[in-house]
Design a protein around this motif. Structure first.
Motif, PDB file in Angstrom:
ATOM      1  N   SER B  38       0.830  -1.215   0.000  1.00 45.84           N
ATOM      2  CA  SER B  38       0.000   0.000   0.000  1.00 45.84           C
ATOM      3  C   SER B  38       0.861   1.260   0.000  1.00 45.84           C
ATOM      4  O   SER B  38       0.455   2.280  -0.525  1.00 45.84           O
ATOM      5  N   TRP B  47      -3.858  -4.298  -3.031  1.00 47.90           N
ATOM      6  CA  TRP B  47      -3.041  -3.687  -4.069  1.00 47.90           C
ATOM      7  C   TRP B  47      -2.406  -4.750  -4.956  1.00 47.90           C
ATOM      8  O   TRP B  47      -1.890  -5.751  -4.467  1.00 47.90           O
ATOM      9  N   MET B  66      -6.995   1.414 -11.468  1.00 53.34           N
ATOM     10  CA  MET B  66      -6.541   2.767 -11.129  1.00 53.34           C
ATOM     11  C   MET B  66      -5.045   2.675 -10.856  1.00 53.34           C
ATOM     12  O   MET B  66      -4.623   1.921  -9.975  1.00 53.34           O
ATOM     13  N   ALA B  94     -12.871   2.858  -3.722  1.00 56.05           N
ATOM     14  CA  ALA B  94     -11.708   2.233  -4.364  1.00 56.05           C
ATOM     15  C   ALA B  94     -11.704   0.728  -4.111  1.00 56.05           C
ATOM     16  O   ALA B  94     -11.485  -0.069  -5.022  1.00 56.05           O
ATOM     17  N   ASP B  95     -11.994   0.348  -2.873  1.00 56.60           N
ATOM     18  CA  ASP B  95     -11.971  -1.061  -2.487  1.00 56.60           C
ATOM     19  C   ASP B  95     -13.017  -1.877  -3.242  1.00 56.60           C
ATOM     20  O   ASP B  95     -12.757  -2.991  -3.683  1.00 56.60           O
ATOM     21  N   LEU B 100      -6.416  -1.905  -7.872  1.00 60.81           N
ATOM     22  CA  LEU B 100      -5.567  -0.786  -7.471  1.00 60.81           C
ATOM     23  C   LEU B 100      -4.086  -1.103  -7.606  1.00 60.81           C
ATOM     24  O   LEU B 100      -3.633  -2.196  -7.279  1.00 60.81           O
ATOM     25  N   ASN B 102      -0.253   1.087  -7.063  1.00 61.36           N
ATOM     26  CA  ASN B 102       0.531   2.316  -6.895  1.00 61.36           C
ATOM     27  C   ASN B 102       1.980   1.991  -7.209  1.00 61.36           C
ATOM     28  O   ASN B 102       2.507   0.954  -6.806  1.00 61.36           O
TER      29      ASN B 102
END
Lengths: 160, 160
Positions: B38, B47, B66, B94-95, B100, B102
């Motif tokens: 994360s 993630w 995203m 988001a969840d 996801l 990053n």
């Protein structure tokens, strides 16, 4: 008799339904454990997140890169992970001499699967970005596979 | 007088050397905090590790992806991260609705940098694997940049 059985059944239904509800509530409230980059291969080691990042660090720190391909639900991966994570010497060697990356997904680079896609599989990459297909384990059919008992071979390779 | 000064100096040298040793020992013994996937953007979210993995999940779960590009030492990234991580509604959206990812390193896919490389920058990718270059923030020079105050715009986009 039938009446007694019926009431026992009814009580059971109620108890099970209450238990079900409690469990559901617990699952919903339960906090997730944050995912780590080590995924159990050594929390004290520094792991690159992606192959691109790992190559960047290998080049800039002039250290070879070790890429471990594994899967969470593969017993061979799990056994190798346990041996790797619990061996203090190998953890120290890995920490001091290598850029480290463990992946549960393949990259787009075909050089990282010289003899096909399987797990667990360990590939080494030179700081000059050359995948060292010549560094193999002891199996002729799956050259880059290692077993827990191969950790000693691995240590030798890591130091070579 | 000189004798007194000399002994004070000697005591000081000893004290400093002992302090130095203690500090070194502490540094050596200090345990590293395991790196999380994360990286502070929401420990309770799931993630993906790499772009390849994220694309796989987007396709198989039929959810948009995203991708947040950021840097640890960039104050704009830090501010956006704080706003994103602390906003319960956005964390929930988001969840529930997104795959996801990053990243602190660029990928090799040029589609993820339609107007150049900068951080923070957020790109969306359809489950069909199309990078949605049409989903932008409110800055004309850096189309995919967002500020903490843009979280509301972001919420709207996430729900659109």
């Amino acid at each position: 008799m039938l009446k007694v059985l019926l009431s026992i059944f009814l009580v059971l239904v109620v108890v099970i339904s209450i238990m079900g509800r409690t469990q559901k509530a617990t699952v919903k409230k339960e906090k997730r454990v944050p995912q780590t980059l080590s995924k159990g291969w050594g929390d004290q080691l520094i792991w690159a997140q992606t192959y691109e990042e790992a190559l960047f660090w290998a080049r800039s720190k002039n250290k070879p890169l070790m890429v471990i391909f594994h899967l969470d639900d593969c017993p061979h991966s799990q056994a190798l992970k346990k041996a790797f994570a619990e061996d203090e010497k190998i953890q120290k060697i890995a920490d001091e001499n290598f850029i480290l990356l463990n992946l549960v997904h393949e990259t787009t680079d075909k050089h990282l699967s010289p003899d096909g896609i399987y797990v667990p599989r360990i590939l080494f990459v030179d700081p000059s970005m050359t995948v060292r297909a010549d560094i193999t384990g002891r199996y002729s059919n799956r050259k880059y596979a290692y077993e827990p008992s191969d950790i000693k071979i691995c240590k030798f390779k890591l130091l070579a």
